[in-house]
Write a protein that holds these residues in place. Sequence first.
Motif, PDB file in Angstrom:
ATOM      1  N   ALA A   1       4.235 -22.065 -19.302  1.00 50.25           N
ATOM      2  CA  ALA A   1       3.637 -23.365 -18.996  1.00 50.25           C
ATOM      3  C   ALA A   1       4.655 -24.274 -18.312  1.00 50.25           C
ATOM      4  O   ALA A   1       4.326 -24.983 -17.352  1.00 50.25           O
ATOM      5  N   ILE A   2       5.892 -24.262 -18.798  1.00 50.88           N
ATOM      6  CA  ILE A   2       6.932 -25.114 -18.208  1.00 50.88           C
ATOM      7  C   ILE A   2       7.304 -24.622 -16.813  1.00 50.88           C
ATOM      8  O   ILE A   2       7.434 -25.418 -15.879  1.00 50.88           O
ATOM      9  N   LYS A   3       7.468 -23.313 -16.669  1.00 51.65           N
ATOM     10  CA  LYS A   3       7.853 -22.773 -15.359  1.00 51.65           C
ATOM     11  C   LYS A   3       6.792 -23.057 -14.308  1.00 51.65           C
ATOM     12  O   LYS A   3       7.108 -23.340 -13.148  1.00 51.65           O
ATOM     13  N   ALA A   4       5.504 -23.000 -14.702  1.00 48.02           N
ATOM     14  CA  ALA A   4       4.419 -23.239 -13.751  1.00 48.02           C
ATOM     15  C   ALA A   4       4.012 -24.703 -13.706  1.00 48.02           C
ATOM     16  O   ALA A   4       3.167 -25.084 -12.896  1.00 48.02           O
ATOM     17  N   GLN A   5       4.605 -25.527 -14.613  1.00 48.25           N
ATOM     18  CA  GLN A   5       4.246 -26.948 -14.717  1.00 48.25           C
ATOM     19  C   GLN A   5       2.742 -27.116 -14.915  1.00 48.25           C
ATOM     20  O   GLN A   5       2.076 -27.943 -14.295  1.00 48.25           O
ATOM     21  N   ALA A   6       2.205 -26.275 -15.821  1.00 43.59           N
ATOM     22  CA  ALA A   6       0.772 -26.294 -16.134  1.00 43.59           C
ATOM     23  C   ALA A   6       0.546 -26.990 -17.466  1.00 43.59           C
ATOM     24  O   ALA A   6       1.274 -26.750 -18.432  1.00 43.59           O
ATOM     25  N   ASP A   7      -0.454 -27.869 -17.524  1.00 43.63           N
ATOM     26  CA  ASP A   7      -0.781 -28.549 -18.772  1.00 43.63           C
ATOM     27  C   ASP A   7      -1.244 -27.549 -19.834  1.00 43.63           C
ATOM     28  O   ASP A   7      -1.843 -26.516 -19.511  1.00 43.63           O
ATOM     29  N   ILE A   8      -0.975 -27.880 -21.097  1.00 41.45           N
ATOM     30  CA  ILE A   8      -1.344 -27.007 -22.213  1.00 41.45           C
ATOM     31  C   ILE A   8      -2.543 -27.613 -22.937  1.00 41.45           C
ATOM     32  O   ILE A   8      -2.522 -28.784 -23.317  1.00 41.45           O
ATOM     33  N   VAL A   9      -3.576 -26.806 -23.116  1.00 40.33           N
ATOM     34  CA  VAL A   9      -4.777 -27.255 -23.820  1.00 40.33           C
ATOM     35  C   VAL A   9      -4.853 -26.542 -25.173  1.00 40.33           C
ATOM     36  O   VAL A   9      -5.014 -25.325 -25.223  1.00 40.33           O
ATOM     37  N   PRO A  10      -4.714 -27.282 -26.279  1.00 47.72           N
ATOM     38  CA  PRO A  10      -4.799 -26.649 -27.597  1.00 47.72           C
ATOM     39  C   PRO A  10      -6.250 -26.343 -27.987  1.00 47.72           C
ATOM     40  O   PRO A  10      -7.148 -27.152 -27.738  1.00 47.72           O
ATOM     41  N   ILE A  11      -6.458 -25.183 -28.580  1.00 42.63           N
ATOM     42  CA  ILE A  11      -7.792 -24.786 -29.047  1.00 42.63           C
ATOM     43  C   ILE A  11      -7.679 -24.247 -30.465  1.00 42.63           C
ATOM     44  O   ILE A  11      -6.836 -23.395 -30.754  1.00 42.63           O
TER      45      ILE A  11
END
Length: 276
Positions: free
Chosen positions: A207-217
């Motif tokens: 997630a950090i390397k791709a700078q993608a937001d994290i959605v908790p489920i």
Amino acid sequence: MERVHTPTTDDAQGQSSRVQATACGNNLNAEEKQYGWLSLLRSFLIFDPLIWLYTVVLGVFSIPASLFGDKSRILHGFARLWSRLIMKTILSPVKVTGLDKIDTSKPHVYAVTHASALDIPVLYVYLPFQFRILFKKELLSYPIVGWHLRRSGQVCIDQQKPSRSIAHIRSAVKSLQGGMPLVIFPEGGRTPDGQIKPFMPGAFYLAIKAQADIVPIALVGTYELLPMNTYHIKSRPLEMRVGGPIPTAGCSLDQMESLSENVHQAMEELYYRRPQ
């Protein structure tokens, strides 16, 4: 002279404890009746054989079918069909909350609680987009399932020797940056007791390397539906609770631990929240 007993705090606490014990006993008795030998027979004679049938038939047909056309789209379609059949069979309706607030057109990393083998069908049915899953290398040893995972481009991680997973990790980062969402189970495996466990180190590296937001489920009820070390499926209503995105923009790998703590807290709030 007759003594008069005056109720004390200890009496009240004792009475409260007896009431709670009685309520717990009644709940256990009710569950034993609901999921007794008839439920066991239904699972062993109907649910389990049908799931194995779906797996074998669709797994065998999916591989040659993927040779004609868009391989990833076709295999994801087979996985969704397999999942839909399972969810219809096990009679466990799913209530989804929070997903309507997520922009699913963006390539998020979806961090999901993991308590049951049936978490996978729930995700394939109720996440309305194509995605990749981060999975343990050990799953490749399973016939049909391993073939499908390998051919469909899922992300394989060798937890014993992470250096062997570098190529897969780089590919996953490129996929995220190219618009393909990723599903991860940050606990690293199924929980043995239904409680959320500490996350694996490096769970949010991608997630950090791709700078993608994290959605908790949080998947609620799947542990009671089918925990580890049993084939007894106990049909019940389930919930898929989706939290708000946790941004990673500007985060570096040095901040991975604090990011992991934020996601863990968000997942706990979703998972342990009382039903509304």
